[in-house]
Design an enzyme around this catalytic site. Sequence first.
Site, mmCIF file in Angstrom:
data_model
loop_
_atom_site.group_PDB
_atom_site.id
_atom_site.type_symbol
_atom_site.label_atom_id
_atom_site.label_comp_id
_atom_site.label_asym_id
_atom_site.label_seq_id
_atom_site.Cartn_x
_atom_site.Cartn_y
_atom_site.Cartn_z
ATOM 1 C CE LYS A 45 -3.583 -0.231 -0.335
ATOM 2 N NZ LYS A 45 -4.815 -0.609 -1.152
HETATM 3 N N1 PMP Z 1 -3.411 -7.621 1.706
HETATM 4 C C1 PMP Z 1 -3.227 -6.739 2.693
HETATM 5 C C2 PMP Z 1 -2.440 -6.963 3.757
HETATM 6 C C3 PMP Z 1 -3.617 -5.235 2.482
HETATM 7 O O1 PMP Z 1 -3.319 -4.197 3.393
HETATM 8 C C4 PMP Z 1 -4.320 -4.972 1.352
HETATM 9 C C5 PMP Z 1 -4.833 -3.587 1.047
HETATM 10 N N2 PMP Z 1 -5.764 -3.403 1.932
HETATM 11 C C6 PMP Z 1 -4.630 -6.176 0.350
HETATM 12 C C7 PMP Z 1 -4.086 -7.404 0.448
HETATM 13 C C8 PMP Z 1 -5.551 -5.705 -0.975
HETATM 14 O O2 PMP Z 1 -4.965 -4.984 -1.947
HETATM 15 P P1 PMP Z 1 -5.757 -4.042 -2.807
HETATM 16 O O3 PMP Z 1 -6.597 -3.042 -1.697
HETATM 17 O O4 PMP Z 1 -4.874 -3.285 -3.682
HETATM 18 O O5 PMP Z 1 -6.639 -4.943 -3.418
#
Ligand code: PMP
Length: 455
Positions: A45
Amino acid sequence: MAAVHESVLDAIGGTPLIRLARLGAGLAAPVYAKAEFLNIGGSVKDRAALSMILAAERDGLLRPGGTIVEATSGNTGIGLAIVGRRRGYRVIAGVADKSAPEKADILRAYGAEVVLAPTGVAQEDPRHLFNVVQRLAEEIPGAWLANQYDNLANPDAHVRTTGPELWEQTGGRLTHFVAGVGTGGTITGTGGYLKEVSGGRVTVVGADPESSTYGGGDGSPWYVESIGHFLHPETVEDRWPQAYQQEVVDSFERVPDRESLLTARRLAREEGILAGPSSGTAVAAALRVARGLGPDDLVVVLLPDSGRSYLSKVHSDAWMRQWGFLEEEGAEGLRPLLEAAGPLVSVPAGATVAEAVRALGAAPYGVAPVVLERPDWPYGVSPAEVVGTADGAALAAGLADGSVKPDDRVGAVAGPPLPGAGVGCSPEEARERLRDGARAVLVLVDGKVAGVVAP
Ligand code: PMP
């Protein structure tokens, strides 16, 4: 030689690919992991945070002295805190109270302010995390809500960085990209770029918790944090994030919690990669995908964050046992009691007291969990959806003295939920959980309520 940077902001991205040689042993197609936990803030992120802040400055939404507000399970908040504080802003993160406590501590360490909001409430509820941060953004002068779910600078970060990195790192040989879907930014941006650059040759696979609605589940709760789409039974209008473009995903692998959590633990023990539970989901999905592929294929799976934030959860034996994901061989657990008790009897919160009393006739110990209403419970009853306890003796006494009416909704007159204990807990450990005069515990198998026992 490793790079030299003038600022942490330049150190975001550029993460290595690491072959999963042990977990992928025996598979014809190589499986490589994109180690996003090596970003400066510890997760994928960081990329989205940098991209969203630069876009907001460019568009005049964020000005000097401004405040950045966001709803975040932690990682986006960490990225926003690093980039935001470095660029001179105040940062406020709204965090779901079920998130690992370490995540809030890290946010505070970077200088962000943390506001906790309850999980398991309907989207319309004013206490819902999104409504809490929305209010803060409206009330604070100069505040900007990053809104990672609908902010297109989130997927764009991956179009500009993650996608091109992967294409270059694999020399254009990548054929399958596997990632979880939270906001959808990662899969939409990375997957979209890879499809485009490969002329449509790259297959994009979503790794989703089994009951999440993205992959076709009913939205009932699961244990892996930060991915999937939850749907409370009372939510009227369900919205999916605009950062997520469904067309990018060719198929989903729907992964039960047990498989996700055990895979995250194997990653640490067998590969030496300490990653979070959503990495477990993604790797489990990637291994399933790779099983059907040949030597000309190349699978890349994205590992979003580090396992250091989950030492008290997936990487803790005690936590795994408490929720019924770990049963040690030979140890005295609750399984014999569970088998003797027979199948679970539950009562929907909307049932009348008269109906509940009838159902309780078949319930062991005369007590049953009162649950939210979901059709058929295809993924089992999660303890998060248990709203109370119907006690046959208490209801009979209430009916006799007139304090309870046969037509009352049982949800309104039920006692507090029984404590839970994993099937691998000893009867003694389960007894320690008895409180509020409870005589019995909910036995959890793979995180779901399997029965009621008096330990
Ligand atoms: N895994 C973790 C640990 C995350 O923090 C996030 C983001 N909230 C994601 C997966 C998913 O990524 P995205 O929001 O880009 O779909």
